[in-house]
Design an enzyme around this catalytic site. Structure first.
Site, PDB file in Angstrom:
ATOM      1  N   ASN A 195      36.255  76.193  -6.225  1.00  0.00           N
ATOM      2  CA  ASN A 195      36.387  77.271  -7.193  1.00  0.00           C
ATOM      3  C   ASN A 195      35.210  78.243  -7.190  1.00  0.00           C
ATOM      4  O   ASN A 195      35.353  79.399  -7.551  1.00  0.00           O
ATOM      5  CB  ASN A 195      36.583  76.696  -8.604  1.00  0.00           C
ATOM      6  CG  ASN A 195      35.613  75.583  -8.921  1.00  0.00           C
ATOM      7  OD1 ASN A 195      35.565  74.571  -8.217  1.00  0.00           O
ATOM      8  ND2 ASN A 195      34.813  75.749  -9.949  1.00  0.00           N
ATOM      9  N   SER A 225      47.376  74.062 -11.903  1.00  0.00           N
ATOM     10  CA  SER A 225      47.287  74.549 -13.271  1.00  0.00           C
ATOM     11  C   SER A 225      47.895  75.944 -13.369  1.00  0.00           C
ATOM     12  O   SER A 225      47.607  76.808 -12.530  1.00  0.00           O
ATOM     13  CB  SER A 225      45.810  74.593 -13.671  1.00  0.00           C
ATOM     14  OG  SER A 225      45.673  75.034 -14.998  1.00  0.00           O
ATOM     15  N   HIS A 248      47.404  78.426 -15.512  1.00  0.00           N
ATOM     16  CA  HIS A 248      46.604  79.598 -15.908  1.00  0.00           C
ATOM     17  C   HIS A 248      45.744  80.156 -14.786  1.00  0.00           C
ATOM     18  O   HIS A 248      45.141  81.223 -14.944  1.00  0.00           O
ATOM     19  CB  HIS A 248      45.769  79.315 -17.168  1.00  0.00           C
ATOM     20  CG  HIS A 248      44.516  78.518 -16.976  1.00  0.00           C
ATOM     21  ND1 HIS A 248      43.278  79.112 -16.854  1.00  0.00           N
ATOM     22  CD2 HIS A 248      44.309  77.191 -16.909  1.00  0.00           C
ATOM     23  CE1 HIS A 248      42.354  78.161 -16.736  1.00  0.00           C
ATOM     24  NE2 HIS A 248      42.951  76.991 -16.763  1.00  0.00           N
ATOM     25  N   THR A 260      56.406  65.027 -25.868  1.00  0.00           N
ATOM     26  CA  THR A 260      57.431  66.067 -25.816  1.00  0.00           C
ATOM     27  C   THR A 260      56.961  67.208 -24.921  1.00  0.00           C
ATOM     28  O   THR A 260      55.825  67.664 -25.047  1.00  0.00           O
ATOM     29  CB  THR A 260      57.716  66.592 -27.241  1.00  0.00           C
ATOM     30  OG1 THR A 260      58.146  65.483 -28.030  1.00  0.00           O
ATOM     31  CG2 THR A 260      58.773  67.674 -27.235  1.00  0.00           C
ATOM     32  N   CYS A 277      25.963  79.143 -17.855  1.00  0.00           N
ATOM     33  CA  CYS A 277      25.430  78.223 -18.869  1.00  0.00           C
ATOM     34  C   CYS A 277      26.467  77.168 -19.175  1.00  0.00           C
ATOM     35  O   CYS A 277      27.197  77.276 -20.157  1.00  0.00           O
ATOM     36  CB  CYS A 277      25.110  78.977 -20.145  1.00  0.00           C
ATOM     37  SG  CYS A 277      24.386  80.586 -19.858  1.00  0.00           S
TER      38      CYS A 277
HETATM   39  C1  LIG Z   1      40.159  75.581 -13.404  1.00  0.00           C
HETATM   40  C2  LIG Z   1      39.992  74.371 -12.563  1.00  0.00           C
HETATM   41  C3  LIG Z   1      40.218  73.086 -13.066  1.00  0.00           C
HETATM   42  C4  LIG Z   1      40.564  72.842 -14.518  1.00  0.00           C
HETATM   43  O1  LIG Z   1      41.863  73.224 -14.774  1.00  0.00           O
HETATM   44  P1  LIG Z   1      42.402  73.341 -16.284  1.00  0.00           P
HETATM   45  O2  LIG Z   1      43.871  73.546 -16.107  1.00  0.00           O
HETATM   46  O3  LIG Z   1      41.707  74.505 -16.880  1.00  0.00           O
HETATM   47  O4  LIG Z   1      42.102  72.052 -16.973  1.00  0.00           O
HETATM   48  C5  LIG Z   1      40.096  72.022 -12.214  1.00  0.00           C
HETATM   49  N1  LIG Z   1      39.753  72.194 -10.925  1.00  0.00           N
HETATM   50  C6  LIG Z   1      39.519  73.401 -10.404  1.00  0.00           C
HETATM   51  C7  LIG Z   1      39.171  73.521  -8.968  1.00  0.00           C
HETATM   52  C8  LIG Z   1      39.619  74.536 -11.196  1.00  0.00           C
HETATM   53  O5  LIG Z   1      39.386  75.730 -10.671  1.00  0.00           O
END
Ligand SMILES: *Cc1c(COP(=O)(O)O)cnc(C)c1O
Length: 403
Positions: free
Chosen positions: A152, A200, A202, A241, A327
């Site tokens: 990431n 994920s 989002h 659920t 941070c």
């Molecule tokens: C954003 C991210 C997560 C965490 O995902 P969430 O759905 O926000 O809990 C885990 N691993 C990586 C590589 C990410 O970029």
């Protein structure tokens, strides 16, 4: 120019098409997918099944292999703790890497307090581990290899297919946190020997608080001890659920990402390259972190020597990015990922992550280049460090104070 969002690896805006797909499931189609005896339930269940297929298709999985979660933190925990508990009789050794996301590192650290042993692989300076390193770390009691598909912070992609093949050969379960890779680069759980995969919504222009875990059903049939008990939803691996609007959004987001990947990955990589070229043209003493060949199309991580990332970010407050000294705690620690690549505190502190996305335009990139160059010039000319370096003082001997 209104504000520019270049922090898409942190989260993405919801695509309007995704929101449109979700809205009916907040309104008239509010049913519980577990209600078997009326239309409200059937409509919800049908929507969940469709979303399962949409997500599965992106990674060449079967729809029954998709388990809904609240996101990748839960997916990673479910995979890692679930395997550790289910296969404890077989062994208590796991393999992962130092620069994983905290959602992998922390459950592995937790397992270390519970009698498990973890091998923490050291990546090369670009953030990659080799198949050979994984092979060397494998033991008779190894039950899981967990390595992220793409990092990431720097965007580096591991040799996933080779590691998957090795795991298959040694009959060790292979989990990958594919949160950053899903929908951005091609993934095939069959061809790549992946047994468990977290994603994920989002991070792919879907809503927050929903995601999925792929759990392989054959060759081998992976079993997991659930974290959440009650009701036996999701093949007993995750009760509760289902979040129907969220799941519908995750499915829609996955389908759009898959359909647009061929064109979008090229467009976004082009903008990323434009950005690096523009910065390099105007600035000296900058370096790119990560692996230029094996990387995500959207991530550009740059160290601007003699400039603190945090100060730089304040120099262009209308551009949203992340710095290498985010941070995460009360202190301003340099990023453990960049340090894991072997960067010194100075380079880690001076880094900025630009993560581009679906809504990034060429105009925004050109504006960002201009603003960053201006801010770096300004800060360097005020910086005692820069002045010291110009006078030939060795800054590696300087001790950084924590704030
Ligand atoms: C954003 C991210 C997560 C965490 O995902 P969430 O759905 O926000 O809990 C885990 N691993 C990586 C590589 C990410 O970029």
């Amino acid at each position: 120019m209104k504000s520019v969002y270049l922090d898409n690896n942190a989260t993405t805006p919801v695509d309007p098409r995704v929101l449109d797909a979700m809205l009916p499931y907040f309104r008239e189609n509010f049913g519980n997918a577990a209600s078997r005896n009326h239309r409200y339930g059937w409509v919800a269940e049908e929507a969940v099944d469709k979303a399962r297929e949409q997500v599965a298709k992106v990674i060449n999985a079967g729809s029954k292999e998709i388990i809904w979660t609240s996101g990748s933190t839960e997916g990673n925990n479910t995979a890692i703790l679930g395997v550790a508990h289910m296969y404890a009789d077989k062994g208590k050794h796991l393999i992962t890497c130092r620069i994983e996301h905290k959602a992998v590192i922390d459950p592995c650290k937790f397992l270390e307090t519970q009698g498990y042993e973890v091998t923490w692989l050291e990546p090369d300076p670009t953030g990659r581990v080799s198949v050979e390193q994984v092979k060397q770390a494998m033991r008779d009691d190894t039950i899981l290899v967990s390595l992220m598909f793409a990092n990431n912070e720097v965007g580096t992609i591991h040799p996933i297919a080779e590691i998957g093949a090795l795991c298959k050969q040694r009959e060790i379960i292979f989990h990958t946190d594919a949160t950053q890779a899903f929908g951005k680069v091609p993934i095939d759980v069959e061809a790549m020997g992946i047994d468990l995969l977290s994603l994920s919504a989002h991070k792919i222009y879907g809503p927050k608080g929903v995601g999925a875990l792929y759990v392989r059903r054959k060759k081998p049939r992976v079993r997991l001890q659930p974290l959440i008990h009650g009701g036996g939803h999701e093949r007993g691996m995750r009760s509760g659920t289902l979040n129907i609007p969220g799941i519908v959004g995750c499915g829609a987001a996955a389908e759009i990402a898959m359909n647009e990947m061929p064109t979008e990955s090229v467009r976004i990589a082009g903008l990323r390259d434009r950005m690096w070229a523009g910065l390099s043209e105007h600035l000296t003493e900058i370096s790119r972190n990560g692996n230029p060949q094996h990387c995500l199309p959207n991530t550009l991580n740059v160290s601007f020597l003699y400039v603190e990332g945090e100060s730089l970010m304040m120099g262009f407050s209308d551009i949203a990015v992340s710095s290498g000294s985010a941070c995460t705690s009360a202190s301003l620690e340099p990023s453990y990922v960049l340090k894991g690549l072997g960067l010194g505190d100075d380079l880690a502190h001076s880094s900025i992550r630009f993560s581009l996305g679906r809504f990034t335009t060429e105009e925004e990139i050109d504006y960002t280049i201009k603003e960053v160059v201006k801010a770096v010039y300004h800060l360097r000319h005020m910086s005692p460090l820069y002045e010291m370096a110009q006078q030939g003082i060795d800054l590696s001997k300087v001790v950084w104070q924590h704030h």
